[in-house]
Design a protein around this motif. Structure first.
Motif, PDB file in Angstrom:
ATOM      1  N   ILE A 243       0.854  -1.205   0.000  1.00  0.00           N
ATOM      2  CA  ILE A 243       0.000   0.000   0.000  1.00  0.00           C
ATOM      3  C   ILE A 243       0.886   1.249   0.000  1.00  0.00           C
ATOM      4  O   ILE A 243       0.614   2.222  -0.690  1.00  0.00           O
ATOM      5  CB  ILE A 243      -0.942   0.013   1.220  1.00  0.00           C
ATOM      6  CG1 ILE A 243      -2.000  -1.081   1.073  1.00  0.00           C
ATOM      7  CG2 ILE A 243      -1.625   1.375   1.358  1.00  0.00           C
ATOM      8  CD1 ILE A 243      -2.931  -1.206   2.258  1.00  0.00           C
ATOM      9  N   GLU A 244       1.987   1.178   0.769  1.00  0.00           N
ATOM     10  CA  GLU A 244       2.873   2.349   0.821  1.00  0.00           C
ATOM     11  C   GLU A 244       3.537   2.610  -0.528  1.00  0.00           C
ATOM     12  O   GLU A 244       3.950   3.724  -0.816  1.00  0.00           O
ATOM     13  CB  GLU A 244       3.925   2.146   1.916  1.00  0.00           C
ATOM     14  CG  GLU A 244       3.352   2.432   3.292  1.00  0.00           C
ATOM     15  CD  GLU A 244       4.254   1.971   4.427  1.00  0.00           C
ATOM     16  OE1 GLU A 244       3.940   2.292   5.567  1.00  0.00           O
ATOM     17  OE2 GLU A 244       5.255   1.279   4.164  1.00  0.00           O
ATOM     18  N   ALA A 245       3.629   1.550  -1.356  1.00  0.00           N
ATOM     19  CA  ALA A 245       4.276   1.713  -2.659  1.00  0.00           C
ATOM     20  C   ALA A 245       3.317   2.251  -3.726  1.00  0.00           C
ATOM     21  O   ALA A 245       3.747   2.634  -4.805  1.00  0.00           O
ATOM     22  CB  ALA A 245       4.860   0.386  -3.118  1.00  0.00           C
ATOM     23  N   VAL A 246       2.016   2.303  -3.414  1.00  0.00           N
ATOM     24  CA  VAL A 246       1.054   2.785  -4.411  1.00  0.00           C
ATOM     25  C   VAL A 246       1.191   4.298  -4.588  1.00  0.00           C
ATOM     26  O   VAL A 246       1.283   5.038  -3.609  1.00  0.00           O
ATOM     27  CB  VAL A 246      -0.396   2.443  -3.975  1.00  0.00           C
ATOM     28  CG1 VAL A 246      -1.407   3.183  -4.834  1.00  0.00           C
ATOM     29  CG2 VAL A 246      -0.633   0.949  -4.070  1.00  0.00           C
ATOM     30  N   ASP A 247       1.223   4.761  -5.820  1.00  0.00           N
ATOM     31  CA  ASP A 247       1.320   6.179  -6.130  1.00  0.00           C
ATOM     32  C   ASP A 247      -0.026   6.846  -5.820  1.00  0.00           C
ATOM     33  O   ASP A 247      -1.009   6.625  -6.516  1.00  0.00           O
ATOM     34  CB  ASP A 247       1.657   6.338  -7.623  1.00  0.00           C
ATOM     35  CG  ASP A 247       1.918   7.781  -7.985  1.00  0.00           C
ATOM     36  OD1 ASP A 247       1.773   8.643  -7.097  1.00  0.00           O
ATOM     37  OD2 ASP A 247       2.273   8.032  -9.148  1.00  0.00           O
ATOM     38  N   GLN A 248      -0.034   7.681  -4.769  1.00  0.00           N
ATOM     39  CA  GLN A 248      -1.304   8.272  -4.353  1.00  0.00           C
ATOM     40  C   GLN A 248      -1.852   9.269  -5.370  1.00  0.00           C
ATOM     41  O   GLN A 248      -3.015   9.637  -5.325  1.00  0.00           O
ATOM     42  CB  GLN A 248      -1.155   8.939  -2.979  1.00  0.00           C
ATOM     43  CG  GLN A 248      -1.074   7.899  -1.868  1.00  0.00           C
ATOM     44  CD  GLN A 248      -1.000   8.533  -0.496  1.00  0.00           C
ATOM     45  OE1 GLN A 248       0.062   8.588   0.109  1.00  0.00           O
ATOM     46  NE2 GLN A 248      -2.112   9.030   0.001  1.00  0.00           N
ATOM     47  N   LYS A 249      -0.981   9.680  -6.294  1.00  0.00           N
ATOM     48  CA  LYS A 249      -1.454  10.584  -7.350  1.00  0.00           C
ATOM     49  C   LYS A 249      -2.504   9.899  -8.216  1.00  0.00           C
ATOM     50  O   LYS A 249      -3.396  10.553  -8.755  1.00  0.00           O
ATOM     51  CB  LYS A 249      -0.280  11.010  -8.229  1.00  0.00           C
ATOM     52  CG  LYS A 249       0.667  11.956  -7.544  1.00  0.00           C
ATOM     53  CD  LYS A 249       1.841  12.241  -8.450  1.00  0.00           C
ATOM     54  CE  LYS A 249       2.695  13.369  -7.894  1.00  0.00           C
ATOM     55  NZ  LYS A 249       3.846  13.608  -8.772  1.00  0.00           N
ATOM     56  N   LEU A 250      -2.357   8.572  -8.364  1.00  0.00           N
ATOM     57  CA  LEU A 250      -3.342   7.836  -9.165  1.00  0.00           C
ATOM     58  C   LEU A 250      -4.698   7.849  -8.473  1.00  0.00           C
ATOM     59  O   LEU A 250      -5.736   8.005  -9.112  1.00  0.00           O
ATOM     60  CB  LEU A 250      -2.882   6.390  -9.376  1.00  0.00           C
ATOM     61  CG  LEU A 250      -1.619   6.208 -10.209  1.00  0.00           C
ATOM     62  CD1 LEU A 250      -1.203   4.746 -10.223  1.00  0.00           C
ATOM     63  CD2 LEU A 250      -1.854   6.699 -11.627  1.00  0.00           C
ATOM     64  N   GLU A 251      -4.681   7.705  -7.149  1.00  0.00           N
ATOM     65  CA  GLU A 251      -5.940   7.714  -6.393  1.00  0.00           C
ATOM     66  C   GLU A 251      -6.589   9.092  -6.472  1.00  0.00           C
ATOM     67  O   GLU A 251      -7.811   9.207  -6.598  1.00  0.00           O
ATOM     68  CB  GLU A 251      -5.667   7.330  -4.939  1.00  0.00           C
ATOM     69  CG  GLU A 251      -5.066   5.926  -4.826  1.00  0.00           C
ATOM     70  CD  GLU A 251      -4.602   5.589  -3.424  1.00  0.00           C
ATOM     71  OE1 GLU A 251      -4.603   4.422  -3.081  1.00  0.00           O
ATOM     72  OE2 GLU A 251      -4.224   6.516  -2.679  1.00  0.00           O
ATOM     73  N   GLU A 252      -5.730  10.121  -6.421  1.00  0.00           N
ATOM     74  CA  GLU A 252      -6.229  11.490  -6.542  1.00  0.00           C
ATOM     75  C   GLU A 252      -6.928  11.677  -7.886  1.00  0.00           C
ATOM     76  O   GLU A 252      -8.025  12.238  -7.974  1.00  0.00           O
ATOM     77  CB  GLU A 252      -5.036  12.436  -6.437  1.00  0.00           C
ATOM     78  CG  GLU A 252      -5.320  13.781  -5.867  1.00  0.00           C
ATOM     79  CD  GLU A 252      -4.028  14.559  -5.692  1.00  0.00           C
ATOM     80  OE1 GLU A 252      -3.638  14.763  -4.551  1.00  0.00           O
ATOM     81  OE2 GLU A 252      -3.399  14.936  -6.708  1.00  0.00           O
ATOM     82  N   ALA A 253      -6.271  11.172  -8.945  1.00  0.00           N
ATOM     83  CA  ALA A 253      -6.837  11.298 -10.289  1.00  0.00           C
ATOM     84  C   ALA A 253      -8.185  10.578 -10.370  1.00  0.00           C
ATOM     85  O   ALA A 253      -9.144  11.094 -10.944  1.00  0.00           O
ATOM     86  CB  ALA A 253      -5.869  10.738 -11.328  1.00  0.00           C
TER      87      ALA A 253
END
Lengths: 355, 232
Positions: free
Chosen positions: B118-128
């Motif tokens: 989970i820490e490796a997931v790019d949070q920018k993708l979730e934002e998008a």
């Protein structure tokens, strides 16, 4: 459709205090890095909650800190195009594009989608994986993805800044088509004069978290002479009056003058904006002969402004337009340039290459 | 009877071990994902405490963990009594209790693996995804979860392997009852305690090796399959 914005926000040492309104068409938020452009966009998109403020779109409130109202990002229906494409790596291009359509309900049919894909030139990429696309293709898919979520407003945060010049030139015409073919207000963040000059109908000039000026691209960008060094110049709005079928050179007619620009896929009558960089304008007191420059425009000096470092900004009235020329104090003295003196402004066609 | 033929009791132990490990893994999965998400993304008071609590079974002697479970979930324990009286669920000395013990022992391994992914997931993708109209729950289901799937699978395999090998906590909590709580490990242990049990212990040891290897290979294969889908 009016977007009205009023924001006060603190983030570390940086403070943002702006108020402006945007109508339909493209409104550019223009300013140097750190002027608060991206923060404003993130607040509009619902990605940051500001300390205080009010945002309404066509009378519909999205944020009102007095009433403790803050509509979350996913219910604002604002399309957002980020600096990086941010495509979902586990989905195909088609699945990326249709992601937002799930939530948009059944607005916009098949034809609508085909039109957008066609306009962005991405129809042939549908079955590919994001990882196999070039930078320019990725960004076009991300623009398509935002458009297909049926947004009420499109927020674009320097969508070209991560791309090289060739990719920029590839995408800009698509953005112009968006502006001209879709009835969608666009808020466009950029620090590039030429990009803003080409796309924006209105410009909000920002510096240090404050609004410096609001107005048409011609008014605001033409008056940046003191503000921004390299890109200072004039922005003129005109229409294509002639096209040379052999050389491809286009003549753009403005109010009381015209300029010849390099080939750029223009059609006769098309409305275009041309950015004339002040450092690319030469000044002659007599009409020169035997010179390669195609544009020799007669005019009259209306203003002399000293800029730092022995450089002077000349405002030259040509017809009803104003051109800016940046020359040295030495030249001003040698040619005895004073306000009211008739001169010729000389501009190489190549200097007017569109970005 | 041939030395290589498994007795009915041995088959029962194998079947029980697989059932206990599978139930332990699947039942703890939702909690594992939830706790991993909270630890990876949450910012709240007592986060280190929660982290410590989750990791406790990894550090404590298994017998201690088993004893704590006995105190809490035994028929007279505070939680055990409640489960017995209100829901009719009894855990002590039942195979379900063995599953609970295995789940608790494997939980830190599962949470650790999922949390890292989970820490490796790019949070920018979730934002998008949010700006495209997806609610936070939907963002989690359609973006975060597919991207962390390799980590989830790895965590499940680790928890499954831990459950297959669990001995100390299980035997302390639910004892060693053939047919009810006697897992593979407990059966091997029993064989080593009786004269002439070597052949049986060896048979079950080979089975244990085979199961562990299979689980490992399957997980490698699954992880590769998922990685191919997730990576561009």
């Amino acid at each position: 459709m009016t977007l009205s914005v009023e924001i006060r926000h603190h983030q570390g040492d940086f403070s943002l205090d702006v108020a402006f309104a945007a109508e339909g068409g493209v409104t550019a938020l223009f300013g140097p890095s750190g002027s608060g452009k991206t923060s404003i966009l993130r607040i509009l998109g619902g990605l940051i909650r500001p300390d205080a403020g009010r945002i309404t779109l066509a009378g519909d409130p999205l944020l009102d800190t007095h009433r403790r109202l803050c509509i979350p990002a996913h219910r604002r229906r604002f399309g957002y195009v980020f600096q990086e494409p941010r495509l979902f790596p586990h989905l195909s291009v088609r699945q990326n594009l249709t992601y937002g359509r799930w939530f948009a309900g059944r607005t916009g049919g098949r034809a609508d989608m085909d039109h957008i894909l066609d306009m962005l030139g991405i129809t042939h990429l549908l079955e590919r994986r994001p990882g196999t696309l070039s930078g320019g293709e990725k960004q076009r898919v991300s623009i398509g993805r935002a458009l297909l979520s049926s947004p009420r407003l499109l927020l674009m945060d320097e969508p070209l800044s991560a791309l090289d010049e060739a990719r920029k030139a590839e995408i800009l015409p698509y953005l112009e088509r968006l502006r001209d073919e879709l009835d969608l207000p666009i808020l466009y963040v950029s620090h590039s004069v030429s990009e803003v000059a080409r796309l924006a109908d209105r410009v909000v000039v920002l510096a240090d978290g404050r609004v410096q000026a609001v107005g048409s691209a011609t008014d605001t960008l033409g008056n940046l002479a003191d503000a921004s060094g390299r890109e200072a110049g004039s922005v003129l709005t005109g229409a294509v009056s002639a096209l040379d079928p052999e050389t491809g050179l286009a003549t753009i007619g403005f109010r009381g003058m015209s300029l010849v620009v390099p080939p750029a896929h223009l059609v006769a009558g098309q409305r275009v904006r041309v950015h004339v960089p002040a450092r690319d304008v030469l000044v002659a007191t007599e009409k020169p002969a035997g010179i390669s420059a195609l544009n020799i425009v007669p005019g009259q000096i209306s203003k002399l402004t000293g800029v730092a470092g022995g450089v002077v900004d000349l405002a030259i009235d040509c017809g009803e337009e104003t051109l800016h020329a940046r020359i040295t104090e030495v030249s001003v003295g040698r040619l005895e340039l004073v306000v009211g003196r008739p001169v010729h402004a000389i501009i190489k066609t190549v200097a007017l290459e569109r970005p | 009877m041939n030395a290589w033929t498994l007795s009915a009791e041995e088959w029962t132990a194998i079947e029980l071990s697989l059932r206990v490990a599978l139930v332990a893994t699947l039942a703890s999965l939702p909690f594992g994902v939830l706790i991993a998400y909270v630890l990876a993304r949450g910012r709240f008071w007592g986060k280190s405490l929660l982290n410590g609590l989750v990791h406790l079974p990894l550090i404590l002697p298994p017998v201690v963990t088993g004893y704590i479970l006995l105190i809490l979930f035994g028929r007279r324990g505070p939680i055990g009594a409640f489960l017995d009286q209100s829901l009719g669920i009894v855990l002590s000395f039942r195979w379900t209790g063995a599953a609970l013990a295995c789940a608790v022992m494997g939980f830190p391994l599962m949470v650790r693996s999922i949390r890292l992914s989970i820490e490796a997931v790019d949070q920018k993708l979730e934002e998008a995804a949010g700006t495209l109209g997806a609610s936070p729950l939907f963002v989690f289901l359609t973006v975060t979860l597919p991207l962390i799937l390799p980590g989830v699978i790895a965590g499940m395999i680790l928890a499954f392997a831990k459950a297959m090998g669990e001995f100390g906590a299980t035997i302390t909590f639910v004892s060693n009852i053939p047919g009810e709580t006697q897992t593979l490990s407990a059966a091997i242990y029993t064989f080593t305690q009786v004269p002439g049990g070597d052949a049986g212990a060896l048979r079950l040891t080979l089975i244990a090796i085979a199961i562990s290897m299979t689980a490992l290979l399957v997980s490698e294969w699954l992880a590769r399959l998922v990685a191919k889908r997730v990576q561009p």
